[in-house]
Design a protein around this motif. Structure first.
Motif, PDB file in Angstrom:
ATOM      1  N   LYS A 103      52.766 -18.572 -23.328  1.00 53.63           N
ATOM      2  CA  LYS A 103      53.332 -18.324 -24.653  1.00 53.63           C
ATOM      3  C   LYS A 103      53.397 -19.601 -25.487  1.00 53.63           C
ATOM      4  N   ASN A 104      53.487 -20.751 -24.811  1.00 55.40           N
ATOM      5  CA  ASN A 104      53.665 -22.000 -25.524  1.00 55.40           C
ATOM      6  C   ASN A 104      52.345 -22.700 -25.845  1.00 55.40           C
ATOM      7  N   LYS A 105      51.256 -22.210 -25.315  1.00 53.59           N
ATOM      8  CA  LYS A 105      49.972 -22.885 -25.495  1.00 53.59           C
ATOM      9  C   LYS A 105      49.176 -22.321 -26.671  1.00 53.59           C
ATOM     10  N   GLY A 106      49.673 -21.316 -27.317  1.00 53.60           N
ATOM     11  CA  GLY A 106      48.957 -20.763 -28.452  1.00 53.60           C
ATOM     12  C   GLY A 106      47.769 -19.923 -28.013  1.00 53.60           C
ATOM     13  N   PRO A 107      46.902 -19.589 -28.970  1.00 56.96           N
ATOM     14  CA  PRO A 107      45.806 -18.657 -28.676  1.00 56.96           C
ATOM     15  C   PRO A 107      44.686 -19.258 -27.840  1.00 56.96           C
ATOM     16  N   ASP A 108      44.606 -20.600 -27.747  1.00 54.39           N
ATOM     17  CA  ASP A 108      43.459 -21.207 -27.077  1.00 54.39           C
ATOM     18  C   ASP A 108      43.338 -20.776 -25.624  1.00 54.39           C
ATOM     19  N   VAL A 109      44.465 -20.684 -24.903  1.00 54.24           N
ATOM     20  CA  VAL A 109      44.406 -20.321 -23.496  1.00 54.24           C
ATOM     21  C   VAL A 109      43.881 -18.895 -23.328  1.00 54.24           C
ATOM     22  N   VAL A 110      44.226 -18.006 -24.244  1.00 52.61           N
ATOM     23  CA  VAL A 110      43.752 -16.626 -24.173  1.00 52.61           C
ATOM     24  C   VAL A 110      42.272 -16.552 -24.508  1.00 52.61           C
ATOM     25  N   ILE A 111      41.837 -17.343 -25.479  1.00 51.35           N
ATOM     26  CA  ILE A 111      40.417 -17.364 -25.839  1.00 51.35           C
ATOM     27  C   ILE A 111      39.589 -17.917 -24.685  1.00 51.35           C
ATOM     28  N   ARG A 112      40.100 -18.980 -24.023  1.00 55.03           N
ATOM     29  CA  ARG A 112      39.380 -19.521 -22.859  1.00 55.03           C
ATOM     30  C   ARG A 112      39.295 -18.489 -21.734  1.00 55.03           C
ATOM     31  N   SER A 113      40.369 -17.747 -21.541  1.00 51.70           N
ATOM     32  CA  SER A 113      40.362 -16.692 -20.534  1.00 51.70           C
ATOM     33  C   SER A 113      39.316 -15.629 -20.872  1.00 51.70           C
ATOM     34  N   ALA A 114      39.277 -15.223 -22.139  1.00 51.32           N
ATOM     35  CA  ALA A 114      38.302 -14.213 -22.569  1.00 51.32           C
ATOM     36  C   ALA A 114      36.876 -14.697 -22.340  1.00 51.32           C
ATOM     37  N   LYS A 115      36.626 -15.978 -22.625  1.00 52.15           N
ATOM     38  CA  LYS A 115      35.287 -16.526 -22.391  1.00 52.15           C
ATOM     39  C   LYS A 115      34.920 -16.447 -20.910  1.00 52.15           C
ATOM     40  N   SER A 116      35.879 -16.778 -20.042  1.00 50.52           N
ATOM     41  CA  SER A 116      35.635 -16.734 -18.604  1.00 50.52           C
ATOM     42  C   SER A 116      35.322 -15.314 -18.144  1.00 50.52           C
ATOM     43  N   VAL A 117      36.108 -14.361 -18.620  1.00 52.82           N
ATOM     44  CA  VAL A 117      35.889 -12.956 -18.257  1.00 52.82           C
ATOM     45  C   VAL A 117      34.555 -12.468 -18.800  1.00 52.82           C
ATOM     46  N   HIS A 118      34.243 -12.846 -20.030  1.00 51.70           N
ATOM     47  CA  HIS A 118      32.996 -12.420 -20.680  1.00 51.70           C
ATOM     48  C   HIS A 118      31.785 -12.941 -19.914  1.00 51.70           C
ATOM     49  N   THR A 119      31.907 -14.112 -19.300  1.00 53.82           N
ATOM     50  CA  THR A 119      30.819 -14.678 -18.503  1.00 53.82           C
ATOM     51  C   THR A 119      30.716 -14.010 -17.134  1.00 53.82           C
ATOM     52  N   ALA A 120      31.860 -13.752 -16.511  1.00 53.85           N
ATOM     53  CA  ALA A 120      31.864 -13.273 -15.128  1.00 53.85           C
ATOM     54  C   ALA A 120      31.454 -11.815 -14.985  1.00 53.85           C
ATOM     55  N   MET A 121      31.902 -10.978 -15.896  1.00 51.21           N
ATOM     56  CA  MET A 121      31.739  -9.530 -15.705  1.00 51.21           C
ATOM     57  C   MET A 121      30.278  -9.076 -15.676  1.00 51.21           C
ATOM     58  N   PRO A 122      29.410  -9.499 -16.605  1.00 54.95           N
ATOM     59  CA  PRO A 122      28.022  -9.012 -16.553  1.00 54.95           C
ATOM     60  C   PRO A 122      27.295  -9.412 -15.276  1.00 54.95           C
ATOM     61  N   ILE A 123      27.605 -10.596 -14.730  1.00 55.96           N
ATOM     62  CA  ILE A 123      26.963 -11.023 -13.481  1.00 55.96           C
ATOM     63  C   ILE A 123      27.322 -10.067 -12.358  1.00 55.96           C
ATOM     64  N   ARG A 124      28.591  -9.742 -12.246  1.00 58.29           N
ATOM     65  CA  ARG A 124      29.049  -8.833 -11.195  1.00 58.29           C
ATOM     66  C   ARG A 124      28.458  -7.435 -11.378  1.00 58.29           C
ATOM     67  N   LEU A 125      28.412  -6.960 -12.606  1.00 55.93           N
ATOM     68  CA  LEU A 125      27.844  -5.633 -12.873  1.00 55.93           C
ATOM     69  C   LEU A 125      26.346  -5.603 -12.578  1.00 55.93           C
ATOM     70  N   ALA A 126      25.628  -6.644 -12.974  1.00 55.03           N
ATOM     71  CA  ALA A 126      24.177  -6.688 -12.755  1.00 55.03           C
ATOM     72  C   ALA A 126      23.850  -6.609 -11.274  1.00 55.03           C
ATOM     73  N   ARG A 127      24.626  -7.284 -10.446  1.00 53.76           N
ATOM     74  CA  ARG A 127      24.346  -7.283  -9.006  1.00 53.76           C
ATOM     75  C   ARG A 127      24.577  -5.910  -8.388  1.00 53.76           C
ATOM     76  N   ARG A 128      25.534  -5.183  -8.892  1.00 48.14           N
ATOM     77  CA  ARG A 128      25.763  -3.842  -8.361  1.00 48.14           C
ATOM     78  C   ARG A 128      24.708  -2.852  -8.891  1.00 48.14           C
ATOM     79  N   ILE A 129      24.249  -3.036 -10.113  1.00 50.46           N
ATOM     80  CA  ILE A 129      23.157  -2.207 -10.623  1.00 50.46           C
ATOM     81  C   ILE A 129      21.922  -2.390  -9.751  1.00 50.46           C
ATOM     82  N   ILE A 130      21.634  -3.623  -9.391  1.00 49.19           N
ATOM     83  CA  ILE A 130      20.481  -3.898  -8.537  1.00 49.19           C
ATOM     84  C   ILE A 130      20.675  -3.302  -7.149  1.00 49.19           C
ATOM     85  N   ASP A 131      21.894  -3.328  -6.635  1.00 53.58           N
ATOM     86  CA  ASP A 131      22.168  -2.659  -5.358  1.00 53.58           C
ATOM     87  C   ASP A 131      21.759  -1.189  -5.410  1.00 53.58           C
ATOM     88  N   ILE A 132      22.077  -0.532  -6.512  1.00 55.26           N
ATOM     89  CA  ILE A 132      21.708   0.878  -6.660  1.00 55.26           C
ATOM     90  C   ILE A 132      20.194   1.020  -6.744  1.00 55.26           C
TER      91      ILE A 132
END
Length: 204
Positions: free
Chosen positions: A49-78
């Protein structure tokens, strides 16, 4: 643009759509990227709460990077399943849910501002709802899986799908809880999950 062309039209028959997906190299491009460990303490912090929006934006960037990689690997499994197993309607529904989620995330622009993060959070919420059916669909596919795979192959496939699904959901919900903490509103389950470790997804 290129990102907008990734998703096959929804009106395509499932088997045809799966075949079109099979030849989409975007999944391999993402699956071959490095997927780092995620420590949920990196996404959640008591001082959010005290760090402002930057910490949330950094979190969103991390999630935005991680999720497609994980999804792509499971699509290939199928894609690697034997044909008779891969065309099972329950497996194809799982495949299509993954493809839609992957395409939505890849098309989403980089998160740079609070407005971007707000739109990204709405996308995550929608994906959590849409992919809630994955575990029941996998359960319904078990008779077909057992007829086309060995016990060891079936266990490996289901383990990777279930663990990856849980990991993705934790990553998404933790980001939503972080932003909720900063905004002073309840998160997806009312609390932040701290100290949990999510390993990188298995390579394709």
């Amino acid at each position: 643009g290129t990102h907008g062309a990734l998703r096959a039209p929804l009106r395509m028959p499932m088997a045809v759509r799966t075949m079109a997906s099979f030849y989409n190299r975007s999944y391999w491009d993402y699956a071959n990227r490095t997927a780092e460990d995620i420590i949920l303490d990196d996404l959640t912090t008591l001082e959010a709460k005290n760090k402002g929006p930057d910490v949330v934006i950094r979190s969103a960037k991390s999630v935005h990077t991680a999720m497609p990689i994980r999804l792509a690997r499971r699509i290939i499994d199928i894609h690697h399943l034997p044909y008779g197993v891969g065309v099972n309607p329950h497996i194809q529904k799982v495949h299509d849910l993954y493809v839609d989620a992957f395409d939505s995330l890849v098309r989403f622009p980089d998160v740079r501002t609070e407005a971007d993060e707000d739109r990204f959070a709405r996308l995550l919420q929608a994906l959590l709802v849409k992919t809630a059916a994955i575990l029941p669909l996998l359960s319904q596919s078990c008779p077909t899986l057992s007829s086309g795979l060995t016990k060891s192959q079936m266990k490996q496939f289901l383990d990777s799908m279930v663990i990856s699904r849980i990991s993705r959901r934790l990553i998404a919900e933790t980001h939503l809880a972080l932003r909720a903490a900063r905004l002073g509103t309840p998160g997806p389950n009312g609390t932040l999950r701290r100290g949990w470790h999510i390993p990188p997804p298995a390579p394709p």
